[in-house]
Enzyme design. Structure first.
Site, PDB file in Angstrom:
ATOM      1  N   LYS A   1       1.240  -0.871   0.046  1.00 25.87           N
ATOM      2  CA  LYS A   1       0.159  -0.143  -0.429  1.00 25.87           C
ATOM      3  C   LYS A   1       0.737   1.126   0.194  1.00 25.87           C
ATOM      4  O   LYS A   1       1.342   2.487  -0.327  1.00 25.87           O
ATOM      5  CB  LYS A   1      -1.141   0.563   1.390  1.00 25.87           C
ATOM      6  CG  LYS A   1      -2.091   1.749   1.232  1.00 25.87           C
ATOM      7  CD  LYS A   1      -2.562   1.223   2.720  1.00 25.87           C
ATOM      8  CE  LYS A   1      -1.692   1.898   3.502  1.00 25.87           C
ATOM      9  NZ  LYS A   1      -2.553   2.427   4.972  1.00 25.87           N
TER      10      LYS A   1
ATOM     11  N   ASP B   1      -6.569   0.463   0.649  1.00 27.57           N
ATOM     12  CA  ASP B   1      -6.580   1.128   2.193  1.00 27.57           C
ATOM     13  C   ASP B   1      -8.105   0.963   2.829  1.00 27.57           C
ATOM     14  O   ASP B   1      -8.342  -0.287   1.638  1.00 27.57           O
ATOM     15  CB  ASP B   1      -6.465   2.614   2.714  1.00 27.57           C
ATOM     16  CG  ASP B   1      -7.326   3.261   2.360  1.00 27.57           C
ATOM     17  OD1 ASP B   1      -8.408   3.096   1.524  1.00 27.57           O
ATOM     18  OD2 ASP B   1      -7.188   4.525   2.510  1.00 27.57           O
TER      19      ASP B   1
END
Length: 278
Positions: A146, A164
């Site tokens: 991420k 997320d």
């Protein structure tokens, strides 16, 4: 205006709301891409909400953003980067002094270890420069896929999907995928869109999750993509009540950046207040 568009869309879907029916792969792709186009109109100025001036600052800020808000990170990093502007500076820093600066971000001891550790790795393994490859970034302490995709997409212009908590929640609500693991969500959603749209797609989805499609009480009645959403009705459907649930600039509040891009300001957005401001 995004809010007026949201109200019209919500009023339309309120009158014709029907049970969601299964759809073909082709229909899913078309719906997903239409949602992204609609969100691009609502958030034409969508951008990463972490303040940064270079890849190193974005990398550190993204690591610090775990389990806190981008706003709190933005209120904290000016002091950090003023004192330690380069990887070399942060790698040689006294951990106790860094901890004091990072205390407002929460988990400050672990985050101090991560940012000092990744700075040392940058100095020792990459000549003090942030690498522009996924396989190199994920080797750095505290950096996962991420974080790597945030840096690649926004500091290097290389497409990536940022999975997320907001992204995970919304793509499942929209039935783009039933996967629950971030890497599988990334692959499933990525297959629905051209690669060159991945970074902007991530911004659109995350902004929508922060501003309208909240976790506990989504503002369904003020949602511009309500007619396209299988989960319509999970939240408040009354347009006026839903409008009161809107957050950040759509609800009259500033965004999360102290130094947002000009496009955001031109669209009526306001900078966030610095740490300690009323």
């Amino acid at each position: 205006m995004a809010v007026s568009k949201a109200r019209k869309a919500a009023e339309a879907v309120t009158a014709v709301a029907k049970p969601w029916k299964p759809e073909s792969r082709t229909a899913l792709v078309r719906r997903a891409r239409r949602i992204n186009r609609e969100l691009a109109e609502v958030y034409p100025y969508a951008h990463p909400e972490l303040d940064f001036e270079n890849p190193f600052q974005l990398l550190v800020a993204t690591v610090l953003s775990a389990q806190t808000t981008d706003l709190r990170v933005n209120q904290t990093t000016p002091a950090l980067f003023a004192r330690y502007p380069t990887p070399e500076d942060l790698a040689a820093a006294d951990p106790e002094k860094v901890e004091e600066i990072l205390r407002p971000c929460g988990f400050f001891r672990a985050k101090t270890r991560s940012v000092i550790g990744l700075s040392k790795a940058l100095v020792e393994d990459f000549g003090g420069e942030v690498p522009g490859r996924l396989e190199d970034l994920v080797k750095l302490p505290g950096v996962g896929r991420k974080t790597a995709f945030v840096v690649l997409g926004n500091a290097f212009g290389r497409p990536g999907i940022t999975v997320d908590t907001h992204f995970q929640r919304l793509v499942r609500r929209w039935r783009w995928t039933e996967e629950t693991e971030p890497d599988k969500i990334e692959a499933a959603v990525g297959a629905l869109f051209p690669k060159n749209e991945w970074t902007d797609l991530s911004h659109h989805v995350i902004w929508h999750g922060r501003r309208i499609c909240h976790a506990r009480k989504p503002a369904c009645g003020a949602c511009p993509i309500a007619p396209l959403c299988p989960a319509y009705g999970e939240g408040e459907t009354d347009p006026e009540k839903a409008k009161k649930l809107l957050k950040y600039e759509k609800g009259g509040f500033p965004g999360q950046r102290l130094n947002p891009p000009q496009a955001y300001l031109d669209a009526g957005g306001r900078p966030a207040p610095p740490l300690g401001a009323a």
